[in-house]
Design a protein around this motif. Structure first.
Motif, PDB file in Angstrom:
ATOM      1  N   HIS A  65      46.433  26.401  39.894  1.00 21.80           N
ATOM      2  CA  HIS A  65      45.038  26.698  39.563  1.00 21.80           C
ATOM      3  C   HIS A  65      44.673  28.119  40.050  1.00 21.80           C
ATOM      4  CE1 HIS A  65      44.382  22.726  38.113  1.00 21.80           C
ATOM      5  NE2 HIS A  65      44.922  22.152  39.531  1.00 21.80           N
ATOM      6  N   PHE A  66      45.543  28.477  41.010  1.00 20.89           N
ATOM      7  CA  PHE A  66      45.134  29.813  41.671  1.00 20.89           C
ATOM      8  C   PHE A  66      45.782  30.975  40.614  1.00 20.89           C
ATOM      9  CE2 PHE A  66      45.630  27.266  45.445  1.00 20.89           C
ATOM     10  CZ  PHE A  66      44.536  27.788  46.012  1.00 20.89           C
ATOM     11  N   GLU A  67      46.970  30.568  39.841  1.00 18.60           N
ATOM     12  CA  GLU A  67      47.368  31.615  38.926  1.00 18.60           C
ATOM     13  C   GLU A  67      46.290  31.522  37.752  1.00 18.60           C
ATOM     14  OE1 GLU A  67      51.115  29.973  37.826  1.00 18.60           O
ATOM     15  OE2 GLU A  67      52.211  30.883  39.680  1.00 18.60           O
ATOM     16  N   ARG A  68      45.788  30.485  37.462  1.00 19.48           N
ATOM     17  CA  ARG A  68      44.539  30.314  36.442  1.00 19.48           C
ATOM     18  C   ARG A  68      43.493  31.178  36.768  1.00 19.48           C
ATOM     19  NH1 ARG A  68      41.310  24.841  35.366  1.00 19.48           N
ATOM     20  NH2 ARG A  68      39.531  25.835  33.795  1.00 19.48           N
ATOM     21  N   LEU A  69      43.134  31.261  37.849  1.00 15.77           N
ATOM     22  CA  LEU A  69      42.085  31.895  38.287  1.00 15.77           C
ATOM     23  C   LEU A  69      42.304  33.346  38.272  1.00 15.77           C
ATOM     24  CD1 LEU A  69      39.270  32.133  40.156  1.00 15.77           C
ATOM     25  CD2 LEU A  69      40.798  31.890  42.210  1.00 15.77           C
ATOM     26  N   PHE A  70      43.609  33.952  38.839  1.00 19.37           N
ATOM     27  CA  PHE A  70      43.549  35.333  38.841  1.00 19.37           C
ATOM     28  C   PHE A  70      43.730  36.040  37.240  1.00 19.37           C
ATOM     29  CE2 PHE A  70      45.301  34.482  42.982  1.00 19.37           C
ATOM     30  CZ  PHE A  70      44.345  35.306  43.769  1.00 19.37           C
ATOM     31  N   ARG A  71      44.279  34.845  36.377  1.00 17.91           N
ATOM     32  CA  ARG A  71      44.171  35.318  34.992  1.00 17.91           C
ATOM     33  C   ARG A  71      43.016  35.247  34.212  1.00 17.91           C
ATOM     34  NH1 ARG A  71      49.984  32.064  33.692  1.00 17.91           N
ATOM     35  NH2 ARG A  71      51.235  33.352  34.863  1.00 17.91           N
ATOM     36  N   SER A  72      41.865  34.511  34.832  1.00 15.48           N
ATOM     37  CA  SER A  72      40.526  34.366  34.180  1.00 15.48           C
ATOM     38  C   SER A  72      39.933  35.385  34.029  1.00 15.48           C
ATOM     39  CB  SER A  72      39.910  33.247  35.018  1.00 15.48           C
ATOM     40  OG  SER A  72      38.483  33.186  34.471  1.00 15.48           O
ATOM     41  N   ALA A  73      39.245  35.776  32.676  1.00 15.21           N
ATOM     42  CA  ALA A  73      38.303  36.919  32.649  1.00 15.21           C
ATOM     43  C   ALA A  73      37.275  36.989  33.462  1.00 15.21           C
ATOM     44  CB  ALA A  73      38.204  36.648  31.053  1.00 15.21           C
ATOM     45  N   PHE A  75      37.156  36.076  36.652  1.00 16.02           N
ATOM     46  CA  PHE A  75      37.474  36.093  37.951  1.00 16.02           C
ATOM     47  C   PHE A  75      36.941  37.686  38.621  1.00 16.02           C
ATOM     48  CE2 PHE A  75      40.613  37.630  41.183  1.00 16.02           C
ATOM     49  CZ  PHE A  75      40.267  36.796  42.361  1.00 16.02           C
ATOM     50  N   TRP A  76      37.520  38.678  38.082  1.00 16.07           N
ATOM     51  CA  TRP A  76      36.987  40.060  38.621  1.00 16.07           C
ATOM     52  C   TRP A  76      35.737  40.375  38.505  1.00 16.07           C
ATOM     53  CZ3 TRP A  76      40.214  41.414  42.154  1.00 16.07           C
ATOM     54  CH2 TRP A  76      41.563  41.177  41.781  1.00 16.07           C
ATOM     55  N   PRO A  77      35.082  39.979  37.315  1.00 19.51           N
ATOM     56  CA  PRO A  77      33.471  40.208  37.422  1.00 19.51           C
ATOM     57  C   PRO A  77      32.496  39.425  38.551  1.00 19.51           C
ATOM     58  CG  PRO A  77      34.294  39.976  35.150  1.00 19.51           C
ATOM     59  CD  PRO A  77      35.457  39.731  36.062  1.00 19.51           C
ATOM     60  N   ILE A  78      33.112  37.920  38.589  1.00 18.24           N
ATOM     61  CA  ILE A  78      32.443  37.528  39.946  1.00 18.24           C
ATOM     62  C   ILE A  78      32.690  37.944  41.131  1.00 18.24           C
ATOM     63  CG2 ILE A  78      32.176  35.287  38.241  1.00 18.24           C
ATOM     64  CD1 ILE A  78      34.307  34.152  39.913  1.00 18.24           C
ATOM     65  N   VAL A  79      33.972  38.326  41.323  1.00 20.69           N
ATOM     66  CA  VAL A  79      34.209  38.879  42.570  1.00 20.69           C
ATOM     67  C   VAL A  79      33.533  40.254  42.803  1.00 20.69           C
ATOM     68  CG1 VAL A  79      36.104  40.025  44.024  1.00 20.69           C
ATOM     69  CG2 VAL A  79      36.355  37.750  42.756  1.00 20.69           C
ATOM     70  N   LYS A  80      33.497  41.101  41.965  1.00 23.84           N
ATOM     71  CA  LYS A  80      32.606  42.312  41.828  1.00 23.84           C
ATOM     72  C   LYS A  80      31.236  41.955  42.426  1.00 23.84           C
ATOM     73  CE  LYS A  80      31.122  46.179  38.930  1.00 23.84           C
ATOM     74  NZ  LYS A  80      31.116  46.660  37.641  1.00 23.84           N
TER      75      LYS A  80
END
Length: 307
Positions: A65-73, A75-80
């Protein structure tokens, strides 16, 4: 031998003051039940959790699930978005109660000071739902007070809640309005502990009010401010869920989707409990690491830290 003596001394102290520890007992029980026992469920972040199989019966998948999170489109927009709102809020909301407390502390009229305190403390007791409802009313393009004023000065109505670039500003400024007065209480308590003799000596030496604030008041509240800053930085990517979710709409979703709202939509609405647990666990781990690092940095550059 020394360790045994210290332990015996501690036990004797606790026995003499058992009534004080009885007062702590309800808090300890509360923390164990609601803060420590739920940690057992964190393991579903490493499993394909099925409610019918339970936590122990669900299949172990490791870091899937962590790998899926990092590969998700997403992930980076919501972190930003989370970091932008958090840093913006920290830069504006953190100094606001400090400045407000310094201003209140300089008021000579105690009656006027109490009136101001009461007015500014009151918003803290208003529900987040009510605050967002007030924002919707005040910022309405047709009946809102703000747009009425804009029209009165000859401008055109502004669709504030439909402008993604204004979302963070509305969120932060409304948060300052709601929490600055209440947050100033801690600083006012610290200011009350500063000896009046310091101000009297400074006045005799001809120091202006601004000089006294800079050289007496601010150094007096630095320890408190440092502790609060460490706690704030330790929760840097922990943007609250309720207010963001209530202010969110399809137009501003591109800038308002943060980690907490994403966890809600994926976990509770989507039923993907394992994935949402992995997102929440990663968020908490990052916050914990930030807390440790910031505390260590504060301890190395000054004498003020949490531990």
């Amino acid at each position: 031998m020394i360790a045994v003596k210290r332990r015996n001394k501690t036990l004797k102290y606790m026995a003499r003051n058992y009534d004080l520890y009885l007062f702590l007992l309800p808090t300890i029980i509360f923390l164990i039940i609601f803060s420590y026992l739920p940690i057992y469920g964190v393991q579903i972040a490493f499993k394909d959790f099925m409610p019918t199989d339970g936590i122990l019966g669900s299949h172990w998948v490791g870091l899937k699930h962590f790998e899926r999170l990092f590969r998700s489109a997403y992930f980076w927009p919501i972190v930003k978005n989370t970091i932008i709102i958090s840093v913006y809020s920290l830069l504006v909301s953190f100094p606001a109660p400090l400045i407000f407390a310094l201003m209140l502390n300089q008021m000579r009229s105690q009656r006027y000071k109490r009136v101001i305190q009461t007015i500014t403390y009151a918003p803290n007791f208003i529900s987040v739902v009510v605050v967002v409802g007030m924002l919707m009313l005040f910022l309405s393009p047709t009946t809102g007070l703000i747009n009425r004023l804009i029209e009165w000065f000859g401008g055109n109505p502004v669709f504030f809640m439909m402008k993604p670039q204004l979302f963070s500003t509305i969120y932060v400024l409304s948060d300052v309005w709601q929490t600055a007065g209440w947050g100033a209480i801690i600083y006012l308590a610290a200011l009350s502990g500063i000896s009046p003799e310091l101000h009297e000596a400074a006045i005799v030496d001809g120091a202006s009010k601004l000089r006294r604030i800079w050289h007496i008041d601010i150094p007096g509240i630095v320890p408190v401010a440092m502790i609060l800053l460490i706690l704030s930085l330790g929760n840097l990517i922990g943007v609250g869920f309720e207010k963001v979710f209530l202010m969110q709409n399809p137009v501003n979703a591109s800038v308002s989707e943060v980690i907490s709202t994403y966890v809600y939509k994926v976990g509770l609405k989507g039923g993907d409990f394992s994935f949402s647990s992995a997102v929440g666990l990663l968020n908490n781990i990052v916050n914990f690491i930030l807390l440790i690092l910031v505390n260590r940095i504060a301890k190395s550059v000054s004498s003020h830290s949490l531990w």
